[in-house]
Design a protein around this motif. Structure first.
Motif, mmCIF file in Angstrom:
data_model
loop_
_atom_site.group_PDB
_atom_site.id
_atom_site.type_symbol
_atom_site.label_atom_id
_atom_site.label_comp_id
_atom_site.label_asym_id
_atom_site.label_seq_id
_atom_site.Cartn_x
_atom_site.Cartn_y
_atom_site.Cartn_z
ATOM 1 N N LEU A 88 0.729 -1.258 -0.038
ATOM 2 C CA LEU A 88 0.153 -0.178 -0.014
ATOM 3 C C LEU A 88 0.933 1.454 0.040
ATOM 4 C CD1 LEU A 88 -2.872 -0.892 2.525
ATOM 5 C CD2 LEU A 88 -2.860 -0.900 0.032
ATOM 6 N N CYS A 89 2.004 1.131 0.715
ATOM 7 C CA CYS A 89 2.833 2.414 0.678
ATOM 8 C C CYS A 89 3.426 2.626 -0.769
ATOM 9 C CB CYS A 89 4.019 2.156 1.660
ATOM 10 S SG CYS A 89 3.604 2.149 3.393
ATOM 11 N N VAL A 90 3.788 1.532 -1.509
ATOM 12 C CA VAL A 90 4.220 1.694 -2.927
ATOM 13 C C VAL A 90 2.926 2.086 -3.815
ATOM 14 C CG1 VAL A 90 5.178 0.204 -4.806
ATOM 15 C CG2 VAL A 90 5.826 -0.087 -2.533
ATOM 16 N N PHE A 91 1.825 1.691 -3.557
ATOM 17 C CA PHE A 91 0.750 1.876 -4.238
ATOM 18 C C PHE A 91 0.636 3.496 -4.262
ATOM 19 C CE2 PHE A 91 -3.837 3.060 -4.517
ATOM 20 C CZ PHE A 91 -4.207 2.587 -5.721
ATOM 21 N N VAL A 92 0.675 4.346 -2.992
ATOM 22 C CA VAL A 92 0.412 5.654 -2.906
ATOM 23 C C VAL A 92 1.686 6.464 -3.366
ATOM 24 C CG1 VAL A 92 -1.138 5.215 -1.050
ATOM 25 C CG2 VAL A 92 1.066 5.727 -0.251
ATOM 26 N N LEU A 93 2.729 6.171 -3.699
ATOM 27 C CA LEU A 93 3.866 6.846 -4.009
ATOM 28 C C LEU A 93 3.719 7.716 -5.121
ATOM 29 C CD1 LEU A 93 6.853 4.295 -3.702
ATOM 30 C CD2 LEU A 93 6.362 6.033 -2.073
ATOM 31 N N TYR A 94 4.318 8.878 -5.504
ATOM 32 C CA TYR A 94 4.385 9.603 -6.560
ATOM 33 C C TYR A 94 4.922 8.767 -7.564
ATOM 34 C CZ TYR A 94 2.833 13.614 -3.951
ATOM 35 O OH TYR A 94 2.048 14.504 -3.242
ATOM 36 N N THR A 95 4.740 9.225 -8.827
ATOM 37 C CA THR A 95 5.147 8.478 -10.062
ATOM 38 C C THR A 95 6.677 8.284 -10.241
ATOM 39 O OG1 THR A 95 3.246 9.472 -11.123
ATOM 40 C CG2 THR A 95 4.789 8.181 -12.548
ATOM 41 N N LYS A 96 7.588 9.376 -10.002
ATOM 42 C CA LYS A 96 8.974 9.203 -10.094
ATOM 43 C C LYS A 96 9.656 8.127 -9.043
ATOM 44 C CE LYS A 96 9.912 13.357 -7.126
ATOM 45 N NZ LYS A 96 10.443 14.606 -7.029
ATOM 46 N N HIS A 97 9.033 8.212 -7.833
ATOM 47 C CA HIS A 97 9.183 7.226 -6.808
ATOM 48 C C HIS A 97 8.928 5.996 -7.142
ATOM 49 C CE1 HIS A 97 9.236 10.826 -3.932
ATOM 50 N NE2 HIS A 97 10.570 10.746 -4.454
ATOM 51 N N THR A 238 17.404 8.272 2.227
ATOM 52 C CA THR A 238 16.422 8.880 1.248
ATOM 53 C C THR A 238 14.929 8.347 1.402
ATOM 54 O OG1 THR A 238 18.179 9.049 -0.447
ATOM 55 C CG2 THR A 238 15.938 9.423 -1.132
ATOM 56 N N ILE A 239 14.835 6.931 1.600
ATOM 57 C CA ILE A 239 13.649 6.396 1.749
ATOM 58 C C ILE A 239 12.911 6.904 2.925
ATOM 59 C CG2 ILE A 239 12.511 4.097 2.300
ATOM 60 C CD1 ILE A 239 14.636 2.881 0.484
ATOM 61 N N VAL A 240 13.563 7.044 3.996
ATOM 62 C CA VAL A 240 13.054 7.587 5.407
ATOM 63 C C VAL A 240 12.497 8.890 5.035
ATOM 64 C CG1 VAL A 240 13.470 8.101 7.894
ATOM 65 C CG2 VAL A 240 14.328 5.852 6.744
ATOM 66 N N GLN A 241 13.296 9.716 4.352
ATOM 67 C CA GLN A 241 13.119 11.050 4.376
ATOM 68 C C GLN A 241 11.861 11.323 3.468
ATOM 69 O OE1 GLN A 241 16.170 13.415 2.104
ATOM 70 N NE2 GLN A 241 15.457 15.334 2.940
ATOM 71 N N VAL A 242 11.635 10.242 2.290
ATOM 72 C CA VAL A 242 10.203 10.437 1.801
ATOM 73 C C VAL A 242 9.123 10.083 2.402
ATOM 74 C CG1 VAL A 242 9.292 9.358 -0.075
ATOM 75 C CG2 VAL A 242 11.411 10.005 -0.623
ATOM 76 N N ILE A 243 9.277 9.179 3.296
ATOM 77 C CA ILE A 243 8.407 8.615 4.150
ATOM 78 C C ILE A 243 7.835 9.634 5.067
ATOM 79 C CG2 ILE A 243 7.470 6.954 5.805
ATOM 80 C CD1 ILE A 243 9.075 4.827 4.541
#
Length: 670
Positions: A88-97, A238-243
């Protein structure tokens, strides 16, 4: 929208579909929780520990087994929950991520494919090499290559052809990995990658020990796996920062605009309905392919020569199986809901095209249908039923949805009928279109009732469908009767004072019937809740139905009735104008601007139609012309402060009537 934008939007939709498949697979296994069947429950119920002598050592053994099973089940449940949350976290990501995540997953998948291809190829090469060596001890792949022995190299059953084939496969995988991996693209590393992928094929040509050749696929994956792990550790921050940034954005958005605005914004950004539709279609297509493959493998030459009837029966059975598997999980139900919303939306558009209307409020029919179907699915426990019962329940839910859809269509055609009749619209084809839709709304539910009552026995579900169908027929008949009254009034040359009373009585009759059906449906639902299939969702829906469709409707109807009765009493307290007074006045009603053949005289000596004045009293108690009090309440000699009391009573009535300024006497008991 340009073609490029459409292609990019479609690509973004497809990128968000795989996480839903992952969640769906976890839900298929019930998040790792054991699902006990009836036989297991029966066996366990026949075991009574009180009557079985279990040695202490055996008891410890059973306790240890129980602990291990419980720990393993709990571990599986935690892993499945983490997998669902990650998807679900992957599902809600922005397109570039999202693209970055897919590139990482693809690069990891390429490494594993390369490994298994190398393992399979090395095993086959070793087997064939041993067979060739036993026949020709001096023969080897390296000698065939150096001697350009094309015949042996291109032999499909020889080890040389397998080596060449593995060369081509590994080079293709290495080329693909070089372009998709997210690690450092140094020139030296990029040149070493093909050598790493093809190393087992090179070693297969040399006279190396079999054990070393057997483990060569593992060493060939070291470099690409190092790059993949380097990317993972390097991008951890970077992953932690995006979250954290996403969390901060959501929190700030909710504090400024509210949670509903955040949900609506994300719903539109993710294009959830379209993603769910694509997911469900692909899921059903996958099931259809599996069914076709199974049927093809089981068919014989004689079975292929079936008649058309058997082919139709096979298609019907396949459609039934697809519908059953298409709603076996919550994600599948959401996908089916989106598909149903899509079809209902275009059904609404079709009827809007027939009625020549384009109201924005009527375009919500797809959304309302989706919500209704999903609530029915949750309320009836659709995903927890066995396949046969699930199909029956699904068909029943479709029937309830169709009857609800008829109510939505009536909400579209009813204001059009009132507008055509009240505005004296001379367009005949618009009248014919509206009346044609009304005929459909009467004939279709009646035909459905005849079919259902002839094919099914009496049940709570059948009673509910019948109540909804009869209710829509009553509503259409009421609309047609009011439409007819307005048409008759349009062709009258004089003012029709009784029209408002007739409209009120007809609407009161229709609303009373609807109110009675609401009470009937409440008791029908209570019977289902208590004796058939209970549940928290059904109980909540019954409470909502009892409050909005019974209590609020009864209170509103009683309020309208009391206000109408009060207005009639006020009008009856006014003097009736005589014919001589009307002839002497020779004027029109100041409210409706129609000629007055009968009128009421106010305290301020103004003349109005009694019906028009009654409508005005729903707004306020003062004269439309001079704003004086319209009626006079007789003073009570026992009340010393009667004048002040009358004034206060009048002010209170004004406040009460101003709560619903748009209320008209023809609105019915609602």
């Amino acid at each position: 929208m340009s073609l490029r934008s459409k292609v990019l939007a479609l690509l973004e939709v497809f990128l968000r579909v795989p996480p839903l498949f992952v969640v769906d697979e976890f839900l298929k296994i019930s998040l790792g929780l054991p699902v006990s069947s009836g036989e297991e429950v029966l066996v366990l119920s026949n075991v009574t520990v009180d009557h079985v002598d279990v040695p202490e050592s055996d008891g410890n053994y059973y306790d240890a087994n129980f602990y291990n099973a419980f720990f393993f089940t709990f571990f599986k449940f935690v892993v499945c929950c983490l997998g669902c949350m990650s998807s679900l976290c992957v599902f809600v990501l922005y397109t570039k991520h999202l693209i970055i995540v897919y590139l990482y997953i693809i690069s990891l998948g390429i490494v594993f494919i390369s490994y298994w291809v190398n393992v399979s190829a090395i095993k086959q090469i070793q087997t064939l090499t041993q067979a060739v060596a036993s026949a020709q001890p001096s023969a080897s792949i390296l000698e065939d290559i150096l001697n350009l022995n094309v015949k042996n190299l291109l032999d499909l059953d020889g080890p040389g052809f397998l080596v060449i084939q593995n060369f081509v496969m590994q080079y293709s995988l290495s080329y693909l990995f070089k372009n998709v991996h997210l690690g450092p693209h140094h020139q030296t590393i990029q040149k070493m990658l093909p050598l790493s992928f093809m190393a087992p094929s090179f070693l297969a040509m040399l006279p190396v020990p079999p054990s070393f050749l057997h483990h060569s696929p593992v060493f060939s994956t070291l470099l690409p796996l190092f790059l993949i792990n380097y990317v993972l550790w390097y991008s951890a921050y970077t992953i932690v920062q995006v979250i954290y940034t996403g969390y901060q954005h959501g929190r700030l958005f909710v504090s400024n605009y509210g949670l509903s605005a955040l949900v609506e914004t994300e719903w539109m950004r993710l294009n959830v309905p379209c993603v769910l539709r694509v997911f469900w279609v692909l899921r059903v297509a996958e099931q259809a392919i599996l069914l076709l493959v199974d049927n093809y493998e089981d068919d014989t030459e004689e079975a292929l020569k079936v008649s058309t009837l058997l082919a139709v029966q096979s298609l019907a059975s396949m459609a039934k199986s697809l519908l059953v598997t298409g709603c076996e999980t919550i994600t599948a139900v959401l996908g089916m809901t989106s598909v149903i919303s899509f079809f209902c939306h275009y059904i609404g558009n079709f009827f809007q095209w027939i009625l020549l209307t384009d109201e924005e409020e009527d375009k919500s029919i797809g959304t309302v249908s989706a919500i209704l179907f999903y609530i029915l699915a949750l309320q009836t426990g659709l995903t927890s039923l066995n396949p046969e019962k699930r199909f029956i329940r699904l068909c029943r839910n479709f029937c309830l949805l169709f009857t609800a859809l008829l109510h939505f269509l009536h909400n579209i055609v009813n204001p059009i009928l009132m507008s055509l009749s009240a505005s004296h619209n001379p367009s005949t084809h618009r009248h014919v279109r509206a009346l044609g839709v009304c005929a459909f709304l009467i004939l279709f539910p009646l035909s459905l009732l005849v079919y259902l009552w002839s094919q099914h026995s009496v049940s709570t579900w059948l009673l509910a469908v019948s109540a909804f169908s009869i209710e829509v027929v009553v509503k259409v008949v009421v609309s047609l009767m009011i439409y007819s009254l307005f048409l008759i009034d349009a062709y009258r040359s004089t003012f029709w004072e009784q029209l408002d009373d007739y409209v009120y009585y007809i609407r009161a009759f229709g609303n009373t019937i609807e109110f009675c059906f609401g009470i009937f449906l409440f008791f029908n639902g209570a019977w289902i809740l208590l004796f058939e299939s209970g549940g928290a969702i059904r109980a909540v829906m019954m409470c909502i139905h009892a409050y909005f469709n019974i209590w609020c409707e009864a209170r509103a109807g009683w309020s309208v009735f009391m206000k109408r009765r009060t207005a009639v009493n006020k009008i009856n307290s006014l003097r009736e104008a005589s014919s001589d007074q009307l002839n002497q006045l020779d004027d029109v009603c100041a409210i409706c601007y129609q000629e007055m053949h009968s009128a009421k005289i106010t305290r301020c000596n103004h003349y109005f139609h009694g019906v028009c004045l009654r409508k005005w009293l729903y707004v306020q108690d003062r004269c439309p012309l001079c704003h004086d009090i319209l009626y006079k309440i007789e003073n009570d000699p026992k009340d010393n402060n009667s004048e002040a009391g009358n004034e206060e009573n009048s002010n209170n009535q004004n406040l009460l009537l101003e709560e619903e300024p748009d209320l008209l006497p023809g609105d019915g008991v609602r």
